[in-house]
Write a protein that holds these residues in place. Sequence first.
Motif, PDB file in Angstrom:
ATOM      1  N   TYR A 117      24.098  -0.438 -10.284  1.00  0.00           N
ATOM      2  CA  TYR A 117      24.107   0.553  -9.204  1.00  0.00           C
ATOM      3  C   TYR A 117      24.452   1.918  -9.791  1.00  0.00           C
ATOM      4  O   TYR A 117      25.177   2.023 -10.786  1.00  0.00           O
ATOM      5  CB  TYR A 117      25.147   0.204  -8.128  1.00  0.00           C
ATOM      6  CG  TYR A 117      25.073  -1.206  -7.611  1.00  0.00           C
ATOM      7  CD1 TYR A 117      24.260  -1.539  -6.529  1.00  0.00           C
ATOM      8  CD2 TYR A 117      25.830  -2.216  -8.213  1.00  0.00           C
ATOM      9  CE1 TYR A 117      24.204  -2.836  -6.066  1.00  0.00           C
ATOM     10  CE2 TYR A 117      25.778  -3.516  -7.745  1.00  0.00           C
ATOM     11  CZ  TYR A 117      24.965  -3.817  -6.671  1.00  0.00           C
ATOM     12  OH  TYR A 117      24.904  -5.107  -6.204  1.00  0.00           O
ATOM     13  N   ARG A 118      23.952   2.951  -9.150  1.00  0.00           N
ATOM     14  CA  ARG A 118      24.317   4.334  -9.480  1.00  0.00           C
ATOM     15  C   ARG A 118      24.640   5.062  -8.182  1.00  0.00           C
ATOM     16  O   ARG A 118      23.868   4.995  -7.216  1.00  0.00           O
ATOM     17  CB  ARG A 118      23.196   5.033 -10.240  1.00  0.00           C
ATOM     18  CG  ARG A 118      23.024   4.507 -11.658  1.00  0.00           C
ATOM     19  CD  ARG A 118      21.849   5.158 -12.364  1.00  0.00           C
ATOM     20  NE  ARG A 118      22.064   6.582 -12.612  1.00  0.00           N
ATOM     21  CZ  ARG A 118      22.756   7.062 -13.643  1.00  0.00           C
ATOM     22  NH1 ARG A 118      23.307   6.228 -14.507  1.00  0.00           N
ATOM     23  NH2 ARG A 118      22.895   8.349 -13.807  1.00  0.00           N
ATOM     24  N   ASP A 119      25.793   5.723  -8.162  1.00  0.00           N
ATOM     25  CA  ASP A 119      26.256   6.432  -6.973  1.00  0.00           C
ATOM     26  C   ASP A 119      25.488   7.750  -6.849  1.00  0.00           C
ATOM     27  O   ASP A 119      25.682   8.676  -7.648  1.00  0.00           O
ATOM     28  CB  ASP A 119      27.755   6.690  -7.072  1.00  0.00           C
ATOM     29  CG  ASP A 119      28.331   7.296  -5.801  1.00  0.00           C
ATOM     30  OD1 ASP A 119      27.558   7.554  -4.863  1.00  0.00           O
ATOM     31  OD2 ASP A 119      29.548   7.509  -5.750  1.00  0.00           O
ATOM     32  N   CYS A 185      28.074   2.984 -11.797  1.00  0.00           N
ATOM     33  CA  CYS A 185      28.987   2.020 -11.170  1.00  0.00           C
ATOM     34  C   CYS A 185      29.025   0.802 -12.109  1.00  0.00           C
ATOM     35  O   CYS A 185      28.287  -0.168 -11.916  1.00  0.00           O
ATOM     36  CB  CYS A 185      28.505   1.627  -9.777  1.00  0.00           C
ATOM     37  SG  CYS A 185      28.422   2.991  -8.597  1.00  0.00           S
ATOM     38  N   GLN A 187      29.559  -2.515 -14.133  1.00  0.00           N
ATOM     39  CA  GLN A 187      29.794  -3.867 -13.621  1.00  0.00           C
ATOM     40  C   GLN A 187      30.291  -4.831 -14.696  1.00  0.00           C
ATOM     41  O   GLN A 187      30.405  -6.027 -14.427  1.00  0.00           O
ATOM     42  CB  GLN A 187      28.500  -4.415 -13.010  1.00  0.00           C
ATOM     43  CG  GLN A 187      27.937  -3.583 -11.875  1.00  0.00           C
ATOM     44  CD  GLN A 187      28.852  -3.543 -10.664  1.00  0.00           C
ATOM     45  OE1 GLN A 187      29.485  -4.542 -10.321  1.00  0.00           O
ATOM     46  NE2 GLN A 187      28.946  -2.385 -10.022  1.00  0.00           N
ATOM     47  N   ASN A 289      34.414   4.154  -8.952  1.00  0.00           N
ATOM     48  CA  ASN A 289      33.141   3.435  -8.872  1.00  0.00           C
ATOM     49  C   ASN A 289      33.055   2.237  -9.804  1.00  0.00           C
ATOM     50  O   ASN A 289      32.048   1.528  -9.780  1.00  0.00           O
ATOM     51  CB  ASN A 289      31.978   4.392  -9.189  1.00  0.00           C
ATOM     52  CG  ASN A 289      31.604   5.262  -7.997  1.00  0.00           C
ATOM     53  OD1 ASN A 289      31.808   4.879  -6.845  1.00  0.00           O
ATOM     54  ND2 ASN A 289      31.077   6.437  -8.270  1.00  0.00           N
ATOM     55  N   ARG A 292      32.121  -1.177  -8.297  1.00  0.00           N
ATOM     56  CA  ARG A 292      31.655  -0.946  -6.927  1.00  0.00           C
ATOM     57  C   ARG A 292      30.224  -1.457  -6.781  1.00  0.00           C
ATOM     58  O   ARG A 292      29.357  -1.173  -7.611  1.00  0.00           O
ATOM     59  CB  ARG A 292      31.703   0.543  -6.603  1.00  0.00           C
ATOM     60  CG  ARG A 292      31.313   0.879  -5.165  1.00  0.00           C
ATOM     61  CD  ARG A 292      31.304   2.376  -4.948  1.00  0.00           C
ATOM     62  NE  ARG A 292      30.819   2.705  -3.610  1.00  0.00           N
ATOM     63  CZ  ARG A 292      30.333   3.886  -3.275  1.00  0.00           C
ATOM     64  NH1 ARG A 292      30.263   4.847  -4.168  1.00  0.00           N
ATOM     65  NH2 ARG A 292      29.911   4.122  -2.044  1.00  0.00           N
ATOM     66  N   ARG A 293      29.986  -2.217  -5.730  1.00  0.00           N
ATOM     67  CA  ARG A 293      28.660  -2.731  -5.426  1.00  0.00           C
ATOM     68  C   ARG A 293      28.205  -2.119  -4.108  1.00  0.00           C
ATOM     69  O   ARG A 293      28.774  -2.407  -3.053  1.00  0.00           O
ATOM     70  CB  ARG A 293      28.683  -4.263  -5.352  1.00  0.00           C
ATOM     71  CG  ARG A 293      28.912  -4.911  -6.697  1.00  0.00           C
ATOM     72  CD  ARG A 293      28.912  -6.414  -6.611  1.00  0.00           C
ATOM     73  NE  ARG A 293      30.128  -6.930  -6.005  1.00  0.00           N
ATOM     74  CZ  ARG A 293      31.261  -7.131  -6.673  1.00  0.00           C
ATOM     75  NH1 ARG A 293      31.328  -6.849  -7.962  1.00  0.00           N
ATOM     76  NH2 ARG A 293      32.328  -7.614  -6.064  1.00  0.00           N
TER      77      ARG A 293
END
Length: 571
Positions: A117-119, A185, A187, A289, A292-293
């Motif tokens: 993911y990328r915010d 984000c 992981q 982040n 964060r998912r």
Amino acid sequence: MPGNKVSRPCHHCKSRSASAPTDTSKIHYEKFWLYRHCSSVQQRDRQAQKAGQLFSGLLAMNVVFLGSAFVSSMIFNRVAITLGDVWILMSILKVLCLFWIIYYLLGTSRQPHAVLYRDSHAGAIWIRGSVLLFGGCSILLNVFQIGYSTILIHCKSKVDIVFPSIGIVFICTQAYFLWHHSKDCIQVQHNFTRCGLMLTIATNLLLWLLAVTNDNLHMEIESQLREVERRFSGKAPLSHPHLCNETALCTCPDTTICKVFQKGYILLYPFNTEYCLVCCSVLYVMWKNVGRRISHHHVPHTKHKFKLQGVVFGPLLGAAAVIIGICVFMMYQIQVTSLVPSRQVFVMYYSYYIVLLPLMSVGAVIGTVIHALEKKELDTLKNPTRSLDVILLMGAALGQIGMCYFSIVALVASDPRDLLNSLILSYSVLLIFQNITQNVFIIDGLHRQRFTLPGKQEEVKEEQNREDQRRMSVLELGQELRKASLSYIHSYSHLSWKRRVLREISFFLVLCNIILWVMPTFGAHPVFENGLERSFYGYSTWFVIVNFGLPLGVFYRMHSVGGLLEVYVTA
């Protein structure tokens, strides 16, 4: 100690956008030994995330306390703890941060499923641009410091050259890291990444604290000026005799290159503090982040283009404020560099602020009232970037507000009836009110739901309900879009004048904050140069107050521009 657990590994990896759904087989769930008996994987993951944030926060707290103890000891006992000792500690922290950043770039971020993911809200272009701008100025600052210390190598230690050299490498590496990975984000290796980010945040905070309190070169220059005044007047120096002796042994020779290094260092000094503050804000968002998912049910982030359509008075008034401000700034710089600055130049400078600040306050109040009149839902979705924006706006405003209250006390206790003192007193009160009203306007605007054009609404609806739309007939889809368009046109005709006023106010405040950012950033520091507060509190005390409040004030103006642009484009 915290650890990570990978559910089923996968051999094909691809970074996902903030809104794309992700296969759960690629998710790296966190694990912590205190919560190993939790029956639910998701609950154990949540608890492990909180524990990892706690441990990394404790690490940063201890590093900050250790560095603060060193800096405080240097201030109160320069014999036991010298500036060189503090620089050695800072160099060690910088090297540790460099090792972690390089490991993140070459190792962590390249692992399978590391960045699913990328915010989209994090790492806005103006924030990353600020990192590059202030980072470049900080590199020049270190170059000037190296040049200045090299010329005076007979009375400077080798640490004076090694410390800024390490600083250049640290600034370049950190700027590259933040430019390319501020939206990540991550992981994998959750807790190691959190600790690395917190260590880097702590290091930047300590560098900011050192920049605020380290007045060695400034005191050298001040002592040299006092020595010149003493020679002209034939009087003995009144204070800091030990500093005068040191300065006599380590005086900048009467050469152009030394004066250039010295003047360049003083001019670029505030940029280094700005760089540290901006980096801390970006690193904090990255820390929030980690792990964060982002749910695929989250509304996709639509990019709003900056357009000047529909605004006239805001750009005109703002441009007038900028042009007049540049003229005042140039006249101030010319006058203040003379041997005896004219009193009229300070009157002119503060008069400009006294005219501009009420206009900005009135605009912010009108904008807040319009927000209150709008029947528009608040955006309650979780957004770490917006939460940090609010914290930074409130925290950075404390710098200017704090300086203003110190000035108010000094002026009221001395002679408030004097013309210049009255102007400074009025300026301080108006600046406090302007900061408060502008904060309310920006924060309220950031929490309003985006005002989306019909085409954008259709794009968002198509992304959210693509599968449902495929099952609908062409006729049903056309009817739904027609209803949505009619509803939008009705609401827009009702709110158009409010939208226009908000855009005018936002654009005017953007230009005003830009000129109020430019003036102190490039050398206009009347709070230190007028001498009124400095004579009341003493040189060293007022130097710390100004170096604490001024960078925060500059950072506040820069951050306000970003917030106001966000309010403008979403209007």
